[in-house]
Design a protein around this motif. Structure first.
Motif, PDB file in Angstrom:
ATOM      1  N   GLU A   1      24.904  41.894  -5.215  1.00  0.00           N
ATOM      2  CA  GLU A   1      23.852  42.866  -5.015  1.00  0.00           C
ATOM      3  C   GLU A   1      22.205  42.296  -5.167  1.00  0.00           C
ATOM      4  OE1 GLU A   1      24.007  46.626  -6.988  1.00  0.00           O
ATOM      5  OE2 GLU A   1      25.939  46.849  -6.940  1.00  0.00           O
TER       6      GLU A   1
ATOM      7  N   LEU B   1      21.729  40.478  -1.684  1.00  0.00           N
ATOM      8  CA  LEU B   1      21.611  41.467  -0.444  1.00  0.00           C
ATOM      9  C   LEU B   1      19.970  41.970  -0.538  1.00  0.00           C
ATOM     10  CD1 LEU B   1      24.887  43.702  -0.594  1.00  0.00           C
ATOM     11  CD2 LEU B   1      24.384  41.653   0.806  1.00  0.00           C
TER      12      LEU B   1
ATOM     13  N   PHE C   1      18.705  40.156   2.383  1.00  0.00           N
ATOM     14  CA  PHE C   1      18.984  40.997   3.590  1.00  0.00           C
ATOM     15  C   PHE C   1      18.322  42.400   3.597  1.00  0.00           C
ATOM     16  CE2 PHE C   1      22.376  38.167   2.606  1.00  0.00           C
ATOM     17  CZ  PHE C   1      22.638  37.760   4.104  1.00  0.00           C
TER      18      PHE C   1
ATOM     19  N   LEU D   1      25.564  36.561   6.124  1.00  0.00           N
ATOM     20  CA  LEU D   1      26.439  36.714   4.866  1.00  0.00           C
ATOM     21  C   LEU D   1      27.880  36.288   4.952  1.00  0.00           C
ATOM     22  CD1 LEU D   1      26.304  37.482   1.943  1.00  0.00           C
ATOM     23  CD2 LEU D   1      26.873  40.165   2.686  1.00  0.00           C
TER      24      LEU D   1
ATOM     25  N   CYS E   1      28.283  45.914   0.078  1.00  0.00           N
ATOM     26  CA  CYS E   1      27.638  45.833   1.385  1.00  0.00           C
ATOM     27  C   CYS E   1      27.320  47.102   2.280  1.00  0.00           C
ATOM     28  CB  CYS E   1      28.118  44.526   2.029  1.00  0.00           C
ATOM     29  SG  CYS E   1      27.980  43.093   1.385  1.00  0.00           S
TER      30      CYS E   1
ATOM     31  N   LYS F   1      24.622  49.108   1.263  1.00  0.00           N
ATOM     32  CA  LYS F   1      23.307  48.622   1.751  1.00  0.00           C
ATOM     33  C   LYS F   1      23.125  48.414   3.084  1.00  0.00           C
ATOM     34  CE  LYS F   1      22.527  46.838  -2.940  1.00  0.00           C
ATOM     35  NZ  LYS F   1      21.357  47.005  -3.547  1.00  0.00           N
TER      36      LYS F   1
ATOM     37  N   VAL G   1      24.772  46.201   5.006  1.00  0.00           N
ATOM     38  CA  VAL G   1      24.538  44.853   5.157  1.00  0.00           C
ATOM     39  C   VAL G   1      25.829  44.554   5.863  1.00  0.00           C
ATOM     40  CG1 VAL G   1      24.174  42.482   4.215  1.00  0.00           C
ATOM     41  CG2 VAL G   1      22.749  44.372   3.568  1.00  0.00           C
TER      42      VAL G   1
END
Length: 167
Positions: free
Chosen positions: A24, A27, A31, A42, A88, A91, A93
């Motif tokens: 986390e 990220l 990102f 990633l 991911c 978020k 990503v």
């Protein structure tokens, strides 16, 4: 190191709150601020121990339980992949590569850094003291000394006691 817009961040994960916190954090730092124009790829890597290394000492009867241990380790690896994908996805990503590789996590992470030409590797810290690091081996300590890229070791903040716990 990868060129220009193809910089790679490798995140090493195991089935611990420490590694999910490190994911986390990676990220949030690499990102989320650049969502419109991603600057990094990633790569998430889970170093799955072998059944024999997990059992430690082999002896009579060990052969009988190896298949059960293998099954449990495979189940854990699937849960780690699922949790990483969920983190991911929450978020927004994209994971370029989500790998589960069997062996010693120190070697697996070092090889992943080289294979993907990572500019940084992110790992969680279990917070072991010096004695435990000597006996258990610290993946983050090993990589800090051997990886040919930046190494970011993320500590999970300790939970603060609530007002009901202090009285």
């Amino acid at each position: 190191m990868a060129s220009g817009s193809e910089r790679v961040v490798v995140v090493g994960v195991d089935d611990s709150a420490h590694s999910y916190h490190a994911l986390e954090t990676a990220l949030d730092l690499f990102f989320i601020p650049f969502k419109a124009n991603p600057r990094f790829k990633l790569v998430v890597v889970h170093g799955r121990p072998t059944a024999t290394s997990f059992l430690g000492v082999a002896g009579p009867g060990t052969v009988d339980i190896i298949p059960m241990v293998e099954q449990d380790l495979n189940k854990t690896a699937e849960l780690v992949k699922k949790k990483c994908s969920e983190v991911c996805s929450a978020k927004s990503v994209e994971i370029s590569s989500l790998e589960v590789i069997e062996g010693d996590p120190r070697n697996i992470m070092l090889e992943a850094v080289e294979r993907h030409h990572a500019c940084v590797i992110v790992l969680g810290s279990h917070g072991y003291g010096a004695v435990k690091r000597v006996f258990l081996g610290s993946v983050s300590d090993y990589l800090a000394h051997h990886a040919h890229c930046s190494v970011m070791i993320v500590k999970k903040p300790k939970a603060k006691p609530t007002s009901t716990e202090t009285h």
